[in-house]
Design an enzyme around this catalytic site. Structure first.
Site, short mmCIF file in Angstrom:
data_model
loop_
_atom_site.label_atom_id
_atom_site.label_comp_id
_atom_site.label_asym_id
_atom_site.label_seq_id
_atom_site.Cartn_x
_atom_site.Cartn_y
_atom_site.Cartn_z
N GLY A 131 28.55 16.59 64.51
CA GLY A 131 28.10 16.71 63.12
C GLY A 131 28.90 15.88 62.16
O GLY A 131 28.97 16.22 60.96
N SER A 208 29.16 13.29 70.08
CA SER A 208 29.31 12.64 68.78
C SER A 208 30.68 13.00 68.18
O SER A 208 31.69 12.74 68.82
CB SER A 208 28.15 13.04 67.86
OG SER A 208 28.12 12.23 66.70
#
Length: 540
Positions: A131, A208
């Site tokens: 995120g 990520s």
């Protein structure tokens, strides 16, 4: 408001049998461990169904025992007594779309609970969410991975300014969000055995920003011994969006936006702690300059080099690029890789790229493709030279236009993800013989595409579908790695680790293909750029 946060004991189970097999709630009378203290309490959990119609215990919303003030590191707090339910996820950490500062929760998914007849412990998969360090949460649906004989743990950690503010000379030296993760790993060491998990067999995994966070845990001396294997999916501490030398300048800009002008870092910290979260959330997205935003620093408050504190060892004592180059990392088996079309999710829509103004903006500011971490001054001869080299390498004599958009996507793929991952691989190859590299290419894999297969929640009944094939491959490789440290599948192709002289990687599609030298020409181009232009003072 960067205020005081009280988070009270995530509690461990003890001496209870397997819950009733009926779906629904099950109440346990247990004991708990919070830091070094034990008290009685009650826990409610619920059953969840796996993709093969098996059952697992889903234990949601444990508060990690800590007290947090502003951007301080988590500290042990007093235990609580009484009944707490674990029937739903706890609050997300504060982010633009809401959340709370009272947010450090742990979720545990276990396929079995220790009892007198079976006290064997299972490997632990510890999931750190992505995120961009500003959003998302540990609210996880583990899916098919629950069928692989693992105890799965997911966590929240503080985000954005609440997790990554740093001010010199204060008790907010930086990286509180990463320290939350380490604190949760300590909780796992102390408690996970009572949920059926093996504290001596913990694998951390993230995608990520979660992948970059995993890499930070691999780098940090504070995390030594808290985990035993690591998997980074499409994220590295060397990615340009994952590190900044310091966030103090951004904190000062934030204070100015909120009309704080008195000198002194402690005064600024006190002011921010008393500001409303609404005011902070509104100001943070607009404190970066346009050149900073277009050069891949998408958020101001991310992991950074910490200011020295004589009383506490830093989470990140040196810049990550330096730590990698010197072999200053925890020597654990490590999988790290990326997807073939990472950049496609960052370039905008096809409709926007069909507009001539899209490409004119890039051509008129070609130095936007010069990475900030090179440390070159915009407008300098070196910066202009690098920009021209990049254009020539990726586009040749072709113009930047919709017709050459795939070259632009490839460039974004490399700058945002692949280069950082491959630099990590090359650095690790000099010090570790258990680093595994991969590239996921199925269906033109974009950023985050592998995550839905790692934790696949669809039906597994039709084994012939591509989705089930991908879910099976990822679950088998990741779970085998968590159990043994080797991701190779006996019935499939052997996956070799990298070495100083050889750089194998596994190309993951509906079949597995062993190859060498991932995106070799593109990576060698960037390695040459960094060898010839990198300013060693740029990273702090």
């Amino acid at each position: 408001m960067l205020g005081e946060i009280h988070l009270f004991g995530a509690r461990e189970r003890e001496g209870v049998g397997w819950p009733d097999k009926r779906a629904g709630q099950q109440r346990w009378l247990s004991s708990m461990v919070s830091g070094l203290e034990s008290v009685s309490w009650e826990l409610e959990s619920r059953r969840i169904t796996s993709t093969r119609a098996g059952f697992a215990s889903a234990i949601y919303g444990f508060r990690v025992p800590s007290v947090l003030v502003g951007a301080e590191a988590p500290q042990a707090a007093d235990s609580w007594t009484g009944q707490r339910d674990a029937l739903q996820f706890g609050s997300n950490c504060r982010q633009i779309r809401g959340g709370s500062e009272d947010c450090l929760f742990v979720n545990v998914f276990t396929p079995k609970l220790p009892n007198e007849d079976d006290n064997a412990l299972l490997p632990v998969l510890f999931v750190i969410h992505g995120g961009a360090f500003i959003g998302r949460s540990g609210d996880l649906t583990p899916g098919h991975m629950m069928d692989k004989g693992l105890v799965i743990v997911s966590i929240n950690y503080r985000l954005n300014v609440y997790g990554f503010l740093s001010l010199e000379g204060t008790n907010a030296p930086g990286n509180a969000g990463l320290k939350d993760q380490t604190f949760a790993l300590k909780w796992v060491q102390a408690n996970i055995a009572k949920f059926g998990g093996d504290p001596d067999n913990v694998t951390i995994v993230g995608e990520s920003a979660g992948g970059a966070a995993v890499h930070y845990q691999v780098l940090s001396p504070l995390s030594a011994g808290l985990f035993h294997r690591a998997i980074s999916e499409s994220g590295s501490a060397l990615n340009p969006w994952a590190y900044t030398p310091g966030t103090q300048d951004y904190a000062i800009r934030l204070g100015n936006r909120l009309r704080y002008h008195t000198e002194g870092n402690q005064g600024l910290l006190d002011f921010l702690r008393n500001a409303t979260v609404e005011a902070i959330d509104k100001a943070v997205p607009i404190i970066l300059t346009h050149p900073e935003k277009v050069r891949y620093l998408s958020n101001p408050f991310v992991p950074s080099l910490e200011y020295p504190n004589p009383d506490k060892e830093p989470f990140l004592p040196y810049p990550p690029r330096y730590m990698e180059s010197q072999g200053l990392f925890n020597r654990v088996p490590y999988i790290t890789g990326s997807n073939s079309d990472e950049g496609k999710g960052f370039v905008g829509s096809d409709a926007s790229m069909e507009e001539s103004t899209y490409w004119e903006t890039i051509v008129n500011d070609l130095e936007r493709v010069v990475p900030l971490d090179l440390g070159l001054t915009k407008g300098s001869a070196e910066s202009v030279e690098v920009a021209n080299k990049v254009k020539e390498f990726y586009f040749g004599d072709q113009e930047l236009s919709y017709d050459t958009k795939q070259h632009w996507i490839d460039l974004q793929t490399d700058l945002l993800i692949t280069l950082g991952v491959q630099t990590t691989v090359r650095s690790h190859s000099s010090y570790s013989n258990s680093t595994y590299n991969y590239q996921f290419i199925y269906n033109g894999a974009t950023h985050g595409a592998e995550y839905s297969y790692v934790f696949y929640a669809g039906s597994m009944e039709d084994r012939s579908t591509d989705a089930v094939k991908m879910a099976t491959l990822f679950a088998d490789m990741w779970s085998d790695f968590a159990k043994t440290g080797d991701p190779s599948l006996e019935e499939e192709t052997e996956w070799l680790p990298v070495s100083e002289s050889s750089f194998p990687y596994l190309q993951i599609n509906t079949t597995l293909t062993p190859l060498y030298n991932l995106e070799n020409d593109r990576m060698n181009f960037w390695f040459d750029i960094y060898n010839n232009y990198y300013n060693t003072t740029s990273q702090g």
